[in-house]
Design a protein around this motif. Structure first.
Motif, short mmCIF file in Angstrom:
data_model
loop_
_atom_site.label_atom_id
_atom_site.label_comp_id
_atom_site.label_asym_id
_atom_site.label_seq_id
_atom_site.Cartn_x
_atom_site.Cartn_y
_atom_site.Cartn_z
N VAL A 89 39.97 40.91 72.83
CA VAL A 89 40.54 42.13 72.84
C VAL A 89 41.68 42.30 74.20
O VAL A 89 42.78 42.73 74.32
CB VAL A 89 39.79 43.23 72.94
CG1 VAL A 89 40.29 44.79 73.32
CG2 VAL A 89 39.50 43.69 71.49
N ALA A 90 40.81 41.90 75.20
CA ALA A 90 41.52 41.85 76.61
C ALA A 90 42.95 41.17 76.54
O ALA A 90 43.82 41.09 76.99
CB ALA A 90 40.50 41.65 77.76
N TYR A 91 42.68 39.82 75.96
CA TYR A 91 43.67 38.72 75.88
C TYR A 91 45.02 39.45 75.02
O TYR A 91 46.13 39.52 75.46
CB TYR A 91 43.22 37.85 74.96
CG TYR A 91 44.40 36.40 74.86
CD1 TYR A 91 44.48 35.62 76.05
CD2 TYR A 91 45.03 36.16 73.94
CE1 TYR A 91 45.20 34.56 76.15
CE2 TYR A 91 45.76 35.31 73.69
CZ TYR A 91 46.12 34.47 74.80
OH TYR A 91 47.07 33.37 74.70
N ASP A 92 44.60 40.08 73.89
CA ASP A 92 45.83 40.76 73.26
C ASP A 92 46.22 42.07 74.06
O ASP A 92 47.81 41.84 73.82
CB ASP A 92 45.03 41.39 72.06
CG ASP A 92 45.84 42.13 71.01
OD1 ASP A 92 46.96 41.54 70.31
OD2 ASP A 92 45.63 43.58 71.14
N VAL B 196 47.52 55.72 67.98
CA VAL B 196 47.59 55.03 66.74
C VAL B 196 45.91 54.56 66.70
O VAL B 196 45.27 54.57 65.67
CB VAL B 196 48.19 53.69 66.66
CG1 VAL B 196 47.72 52.97 65.45
CG2 VAL B 196 49.39 53.95 66.38
N LEU B 197 45.58 54.40 67.90
CA LEU B 197 44.08 54.07 67.95
C LEU B 197 42.93 55.30 68.48
O LEU B 197 43.37 55.93 69.38
CB LEU B 197 43.72 52.90 68.83
CG LEU B 197 44.38 51.46 68.37
CD1 LEU B 197 44.02 50.45 69.61
CD2 LEU B 197 43.67 51.12 67.25
N ASP B 198 42.10 55.28 67.79
CA ASP B 198 41.09 56.44 68.06
C ASP B 198 40.16 55.68 69.27
O ASP B 198 40.01 54.64 69.39
CB ASP B 198 40.30 56.58 66.69
CG ASP B 198 39.13 57.92 67.23
OD1 ASP B 198 38.17 57.32 67.52
OD2 ASP B 198 39.48 58.80 66.91
N ASP B 199 39.88 56.77 69.89
CA ASP B 199 38.83 56.46 71.15
C ASP B 199 37.85 55.29 70.62
O ASP B 199 37.24 54.92 71.61
CB ASP B 199 38.61 57.40 72.03
CG ASP B 199 39.76 57.99 72.61
OD1 ASP B 199 40.84 57.34 72.78
OD2 ASP B 199 39.59 58.96 73.41
N SER B 200 37.32 55.50 69.45
CA SER B 200 36.21 54.89 69.09
C SER B 200 36.40 53.48 68.94
O SER B 200 35.34 52.64 68.72
CB SER B 200 35.38 55.44 67.89
OG SER B 200 36.66 54.99 66.73
N PHE B 201 37.62 52.87 69.04
CA PHE B 201 37.71 51.39 69.46
C PHE B 201 37.35 50.94 70.76
O PHE B 201 38.26 51.15 71.72
CB PHE B 201 39.01 50.73 68.95
CG PHE B 201 39.31 50.82 67.67
CD1 PHE B 201 38.87 49.85 66.86
CD2 PHE B 201 40.10 51.67 67.00
CE1 PHE B 201 39.10 49.75 65.56
CE2 PHE B 201 40.42 51.57 65.55
CZ PHE B 201 40.00 50.55 64.84
N LEU B 202 36.22 50.81 70.96
CA LEU B 202 35.53 50.69 72.27
C LEU B 202 35.99 49.78 73.22
O LEU B 202 36.53 49.88 74.27
CB LEU B 202 34.08 50.68 72.05
CG LEU B 202 33.14 50.54 73.64
CD1 LEU B 202 33.06 51.82 74.30
CD2 LEU B 202 31.73 50.30 73.19
N ALA B 203 36.20 48.40 72.95
CA ALA B 203 36.59 47.46 73.60
C ALA B 203 38.04 47.61 74.13
O ALA B 203 38.24 46.98 75.20
CB ALA B 203 36.38 46.12 72.82
N HIS B 204 38.65 48.26 73.39
CA HIS B 204 40.11 48.65 73.85
C HIS B 204 40.04 49.48 75.04
O HIS B 204 41.17 49.51 75.69
CB HIS B 204 40.79 49.18 72.62
CG HIS B 204 41.29 48.09 71.75
ND1 HIS B 204 40.22 47.60 70.67
CD2 HIS B 204 42.46 47.59 71.22
CE1 HIS B 204 40.77 46.95 69.88
NE2 HIS B 204 42.06 46.79 69.99
N GLN B 205 38.99 50.20 75.26
CA GLN B 205 39.03 51.03 76.24
C GLN B 205 38.21 50.40 77.66
O GLN B 205 38.53 50.90 78.94
CB GLN B 205 38.38 52.50 76.26
CG GLN B 205 38.33 52.91 74.81
CD GLN B 205 39.86 53.41 74.50
OE1 GLN B 205 40.59 53.95 75.15
NE2 GLN B 205 40.34 53.06 72.98
#
Lengths: 485, 425
Positions: A122-125, A50-59
């Motif tokens: 983001v890490a909390y989520d 669902v998320l593209d890799d461009s959501f940087l903080a998520h990676q």
């Protein structure tokens, strides 16, 4: 027992961000219990991108995010990314019930977007809410307690033996666990704060820091929890004591009841049925706070199955359900932006199209400024402005009035059974069936058909069909029935 | 953290409550036609104009009462410090101000230097202060205390409406816009208010077209919301008329305000007042960081900024209203004050008593009311300044003096409460 289309539609309305023909079909084929179990299986659609890799903080890990050049000077990018990713997931993820629960627990153990710890949001989520949403609530609460986002928000990282900061200790009892009905005292609050002193976040190493010199030693009692809390030189022992307190309050019978109340209020009714709450509280106690088991007990409960939708959708639900119903997509791609171009980080993303509507109605994901999470009752969302805005948004989206932001809905594809020879009444009936499971009462459907007929020619052409469908869709989306879930 | 508009638990069945409500304002009569629809754009306008002109029988006359919520817990000992108090300086080594820095009031208290406009109002007898004021039972919880204040019905656990709502009900005011919440969400104090509306920007409340004639669109929306016992639909009846009326109101020229959230809320409220809407009471939230657990700031920093913002917004509102300021009374309220002693982070934890400001163009101001509890170790309650005046006494006094609310009406607004007699405005 096989579900009727109307039943399946109603369950999809309650348990997802909006019924689509695919979800309704899946519910009809599997039945409610199996469908819900599938949705709550951690492996289901786990690999979906669902998320593209461009959501940087998520990676990035919790330690990496604050040090990354993209976020060093612009911490707000982290939370922007989170609100965009959340909106995308709510509208487009296959794991709908999971996303519903993620939103619920983000409200339950809420930390808002604008404060010191936001770089960790983001890490909390991901590491607190999503990690435990299909697991144990007590463990979610433990993870939240010692997470840098929560520690910074409720000042746990500033709380010392000499000056215990009561902010977290109070909310731990008041909001996150037993609630005031448990009858705790000011002394309980102070003691909870005391046992949780000496913790902070080591941003350099990205780990929890335990400072024994700042920890309060000495006996504490919080409700029925007692600990001698004797002097020790072992930081892990101090951490274990804090965790023991959090687990104690999380497993308290009053927490079971509060948890059940909030879940029922989220998924069922503003005024939770007390017998239903009691049944679910028992499941919570029996399973030591296992979230999927309590959720399954709710959806399989006769009282859940028998109710029509009565909850007013919150703005994010209104947006997502409308997007899903009309199969809408933003013009720009649903990516996070380009971190290599910090000034235009989200400039290339279409995701703000989703989040901006909810934001305008006061419901940007996780942006409630207080620790109790967004309100979850009709009163909070039923105002002059929320009503007019929803009528306006319905018209804007269905008519395709923001062509630079939203692709025009392809109504012929959304309602494939409609032919150019369909009567206006037939068009309204099909829209009612697909969007509302037929819940729009006949007099209202007739009134819509009458007015659509006055405006649009009933000629046998594709353009006339589109015009009549468009008008019928706007009217149905403006109805109070569409505002309920 | 600061406090919420809504309590997280214990909601009420609004749908059932609403089922008992009669239709409101200008839709009276229109809907009595057996489902027949006679509404048009013009019909809405005429019906609303009729309501506006005739007003509501028995409605209280007098000032528009503006309730300014200082959400988050405003420290009263920094806003209005007691003079010559060595105890205050030693308990707050980084946060106390010297007497010489304060603006003089009555010789016993001083005013924070960032509240210079308030000093001007005090001297012009347009402002009074109540000190050591607060809730009867301090819980130190934002949620509980804020909710308790907005409901103001301590011994009536079944009460579901707010005190401003009961002000409207008890005085018979039910015209649409009688109660205005300048906020995205309806505040609890206006919950269940007859003629209550809530919004914080015109762009949010003006209706776009449905590609049909305006009258047909309004008729259609009217039919769609012709439900009984459904809260959303009941409110929509009000919203439909209100949005038509607001197209006119939005043309009212706006005054000049500082660039802050709270100022923009006052600006909007002033436009509504200036355009002649039948507002009896309004609710506005301050926007700032009052919940100063860390680095409260005294000369500059969080609290100094808060006071500056408060001061500037109110002064701009006063200037904008012109003569209408004489018909307006603004009262500040906060859920609690802060702890007497500062904490290790030079912040202030939740406390109990605080101050209330009452200001308006026609108040008999220039007074500080305080039954001063003292700040010695034995005077404090759990380390907090003690409440010696119930906030309801202040509100009751303002309603009596400035809006002609009677004793029996007050008994409905604040059940089971006998207000103290004050000399404040």
């Amino acid at each position: 027992m096989a579900l009727t289309q109307a039943q399946a539609h109603r369950f999809a309305t309650a348990l997802t961000y909006g019924p689509t023909p695919a979800v309704v079909d899946s519910l009809q084929k599997q039945g409610l219990a199996k469908w819900a179990a599938q949705q709550l299986n951690p492996k289901y659609a786990n690999a979906e991108q669902v998320l593209d890799d461009s959501f940087l903080a998520h990676q990035l890990s919790v330690a990496e995010v604050p040090k990354h050049p993209a976020f060093l000077a612009t911490k707000g990018r982290v939370t922007t990314e989170l609100t965009l990713a959340t909106a995308v997931r709510q509208s487009y993820s296959k794991r709908q019930l999971f996303e519903v629960l993620v939103e619920h627990f983000n409200d339950y153990l809420h930390t808002p977007l604008s404060y010191d710890g936001r770089v960790y949001r983001v890490a909390y989520d991901r590491d607190v809410i999503r990690k435990h949403a299909l697991g144990s609530f007590p463990e979610m609460l433990v993870a939240a307690t010692f997470h840098p986002a929560m520690m910074a928000y409720l000042n746990l990282d500033k709380s010392t033996a000499e000056h215990p900061n009561e902010n977290f200790g109070r909310e731990l009892l008041e909001l996150f666990s037993v609630t005031p009905s448990a009858g705790y005292t000011e002394t309980d609050v102070v003691n909870a704060a005391r046992l949780l002193t000496g913790f902070s976040w080591d941003a350099k190493k990205g780990v929890l820091k335990i400072n024994l010199a700042k920890h309060y030693f000495g006996p504490v009692q919080v409700l029925g929890f007692q600990h001698a809390n004797a002097k020790t030189t072992d930081p892990d022992e101090v951490l274990a004591r804090g965790k023991a307190l959090v687990r104690y309050v999380a497993l308290h019978p009053a927490t079971a009841k509060a948890f059940a109340f909030r879940l029922v209020r989220r998924l069922h009714s503003d005024s939770p049925d007390s017998a239903l709450v009691a049944d679910l509280a028992q499941v919570y106690r029996d399973t030591k706070g296992n979230i999927p088991k309590v959720v399954l007990a709710l959806v399989n409960h006769p009282k859940f199955k028998s109710n029509p939708p009565v909850k007013v959708k919150r703005p994010a639900e209104f947006v997502a359900s409308t997007v899903r119903a009309l199969q809408l997509t933003p013009v720009k791609p649903l990516t996070g932006g380009n971190p290599a171009k910090p000034n235009a980080y989200f400039g290339g993303s279409g995701a703000p199209a989703l989040s901006n509507i909810a934001k305008q109605q006061g419901h940007l994901a996780m942006n409630w400024p207080f620790p109790n999470g967004y309100p979850d009752v009709a009163l909070a969302w039923t105002t002059l402005s929320s009503q007019v805005q929803r009528w306006n948004v319905a018209a804007d989206l269905a008519f395709g009035r923001s062509p630079k932001t939203w692709n025009k809905p392809d109504l012929a594809a959304v309602f494939p059974t409609l032919n150019t020879d369909a009567s206006t009444a037939k068009i309204v009936a099909v829209v009612n069936e697909q969007l509302l499971g037929g819940r729009l009462p006949a007099p209202k459907a007739a009134a819509i058909a009458e007015r659509v007929g006055q405006v649009a020619p009933a000629t046998d052409s594709a353009s006339a069909l589109k015009q009549r469908t468009e008008l019928a869709v706007v009217a149905v989306l403006a109805s109070p029935e569409w505002m309920l879930r | 953290m600061t406090s919420p508009s809504f309590q997280s638990t214990g909601c009420t069945d609004f749908i059932n409550t609403q089922a008992a409500l009669s239709r409101r304002g200008f839709f009276k009569g229109v809907m009595a036609l057996g489902g027949g629809i006679v509404l048009s754009t013009q019909g809405v306008d005429l019906a609303l104009a009729d309501t506006l002109q005739n007003g509501e029988p028995g409605a209280a006359s007098g000032d528009i009462l503006v309730n300014l919520n200082m959400r988050g817990g405003m420290d009263g000992l920094l806003a209005v410090p007691v003079l010559g108090a060595a105890g205050l300086s030693s308990a707050r080594p980084t946060l106390a101000l010297a007497d010489s820095e304060l603006l003089p009031l009555d010789g016993f208290f001083g005013l924070h230097p960032k509240l210079a406009g308030f000093k001007q109002l005090f001297d012009a007898k347009e402002l009074s202060i109540a000190h050591a004021v607060g809730t009867p039972f301090g819980t130190r919880s934002h949620f509980d205390d804020q909710l308790a204040i907005e409901l103001s019905a301590y011994y009536s656990p079944t009460t579901v409406d707010g005190w401003q709502s009961r002000l409207l009900k008890s005085t018979g005011a039910s015209a649409v816009f009688s109660g205005v919440g300048v906020s995205q969400n309806t505040p609890v104090s206006l919950k269940d208010a007859p003629g209550g509306v809530a919004f914080d920007a015109f762009s949010d409340v003006l209706l776009k077209d449905f590609k049909m004639e305006r009258g047909a669109q309004l008729e259609l929306l009217q039919i769609l919301h012709n439900d009984t016992g459904r809260y959303w639909s009941t409110v929509a009846q009000t919203s439909l008329g209100a949005t038509v009326e607001l197209e006119r109101v939005a043309q009212t020229p706006a005054g000049t305000y500082p660039d802050t959230e709270v100022a923009s809320r006052f600006k909007l409220l002033a436009q509504l007042i200036k355009s002649g809407l039948p507002i009896r009471t309004a609710n506005i939230d301050f926007d700032g960081d009052l919940d100063v657990h860390v680095a409260a700031g005294n000369r500059d920093g969080a609290m100094a900024d808060n006071f500056q913002r408060l001061n500037d917004a109110v002064m701009a509102f006063r200037a904008d209203l012109g003569d209408l300021w004489k018909r307006t009374t603004v009262t500040t309220i906060t859920e609690f004050g802060r702890r007497f002693e500062e904490n290790a982070a030079a912040g202030l934890d939740h406390g109990w008593a605080s101050v209330m400001f009452v200001m308006g163009g026609s108040v008999s101001g220039g007074k500080v009311h305080a039954r001063w509890p003292g700040i010695g170790a034995g005077d404090l309650v759990n380390g907090d300044l003690k409440v010696t005046t119930d906030y309801r006494s202040v509100l009751a006094h303002v309603m009596q003096q400035r809006a002609g609310v009677s004793g029996s009406q007050l008994a409905q607004i604040f059940p089971d409460f006998k207000p103290e007699e004050l000399q404040l405005v």
